[in-house]
Design a protein around this motif. Sequence first.
Motif, short mmCIF file in Angstrom:
data_model
loop_
_atom_site.label_atom_id
_atom_site.label_comp_id
_atom_site.label_asym_id
_atom_site.label_seq_id
_atom_site.Cartn_x
_atom_site.Cartn_y
_atom_site.Cartn_z
N PHE A 111 2.25 5.83 3.91
CA PHE A 111 0.87 6.13 3.55
C PHE A 111 0.57 5.53 2.18
O PHE A 111 1.19 5.91 1.18
CB PHE A 111 0.62 7.64 3.50
N ILE A 112 -0.38 4.62 2.11
CA ILE A 112 -0.81 3.98 0.87
C ILE A 112 -2.11 4.63 0.42
O ILE A 112 -3.02 4.84 1.23
CB ILE A 112 -1.00 2.46 1.08
N ASN A 113 -2.21 4.94 -0.87
CA ASN A 113 -3.45 5.52 -1.38
C ASN A 113 -4.55 4.46 -1.44
O ASN A 113 -4.28 3.28 -1.62
CB ASN A 113 -3.22 6.11 -2.77
N GLY A 114 -5.79 4.92 -1.31
CA GLY A 114 -6.93 4.01 -1.29
C GLY A 114 -7.01 3.14 -2.54
O GLY A 114 -6.98 3.64 -3.66
N GLN A 115 -7.10 1.84 -2.33
CA GLN A 115 -7.22 0.86 -3.42
C GLN A 115 -7.68 -0.46 -2.82
O GLN A 115 -7.70 -0.63 -1.60
CB GLN A 115 -5.91 0.71 -4.18
N ARG A 152 -0.31 -6.57 -1.51
CA ARG A 152 0.91 -6.70 -2.32
C ARG A 152 1.90 -5.58 -2.01
O ARG A 152 3.11 -5.81 -1.93
CB ARG A 152 0.55 -6.70 -3.82
N LEU A 153 1.39 -4.37 -1.83
CA LEU A 153 2.27 -3.25 -1.49
C LEU A 153 2.93 -3.46 -0.14
O LEU A 153 4.14 -3.23 0.03
CB LEU A 153 1.46 -1.95 -1.50
N ILE A 154 2.15 -3.89 0.85
CA ILE A 154 2.70 -4.12 2.18
C ILE A 154 3.73 -5.24 2.15
O ILE A 154 4.80 -5.14 2.77
CB ILE A 154 1.56 -4.44 3.18
N ASP A 155 3.44 -6.31 1.43
CA ASP A 155 4.39 -7.42 1.33
C ASP A 155 5.71 -6.97 0.71
O ASP A 155 6.80 -7.38 1.15
CB ASP A 155 3.80 -8.56 0.51
#
Length: 354
Positions: A207-211, A218-221
């Motif tokens: 779960f990634i916070n909204g941004q 970049r987070l997914i990579d």
Amino acid sequence: MPSSTPRFGIWALVHGSRAALQDPDEPYDASWSRNRDLVLEAERLGFDSTLVAQHTINPHDETLDQLEAWTASAALAALTTRIEIITAIKPYLYHPVTLAKMAMQIEDISGGRFAINLVNAWNRPELAKAGIGFAEHDERYAYGREWITVVNDLMLGKRTNFKGRFFDVEDYVLRPADRFRERPRIYVGGESEPARALVADRGDFWFINGQPLPDVRRLIDDVGGRARTGPPLRFGLSAFVIARSAEGQAQEHLDHLFALAAKDAALRASQKENTDPKAVMHQTFAKSARVGSNGGTAAGLVGSYETVARRIVEFHRAGIELFMLQFQPFEADMKRFAQEVIPLVRELTARDDE
């Protein structure tokens, strides 16, 4: 790769309104009856998931109501027929053997629709005032890593032996094992380095916070490229949505919510004092003005129906499968989103598949 079609979920209103607590169009209500009706309506409208956040005391104001996550989730499992129920858990609050048994029971009640969302806590008083203690940031993740290792093995139906710094579990097995699949899904939240390492090793979903989209890419990579065993990691995104027939109407409502949120300034300041300063989530939130929790409108899902649908598809192309959404007024805007935005998203993703 994400599923060919995005999935949509809603945040249960476990501690009332998500953007502003003093809204005449949405009086504060974190009751079981409201959450029950909200999730049942979400299921009727076609939403795929609901996330039930866990707090023992209200993180904004201890005098305000707070829904209890796990008992409520068991009841929701019995009342619903299709929607996925994701319940957050802070490891310090439950021994892993106890929690694994609870999770397996709710999985059975739901017919294979349950998931846990592992979060390692940021609200200091919730643990400190209970005498549990609020460990340093990385120490909480070390504890959480051992904790989820035990929970994972028990949910798999394994006879479990584990000896670590925090837990000593000997020859433990839970029955019945999952009747519907290998085990309930494991979602993991948090964006610090220990959180990223944990989800790469132990999670099914991050779960990634909204941004903004470039930050999400970049987070997914980063995390998606890490070595892991088992299936590829999947991704979810939290976001607050304001969708209207025209861009100006959406901006007007956003301005309205900002004005209402300003009335909560004292509560927000108190919440900030209670927050672990090492929590990356809150460092991320400080980068831009927003309304809503867990990143809120920072994801940019504000605008016309067409604009919001296109932005969702862009996030989906970047790897986001599940969008966990917030609205205010919640019930009215949730219905608006289901009727106006989801069909546009389906149409756009269908074109991608051609």
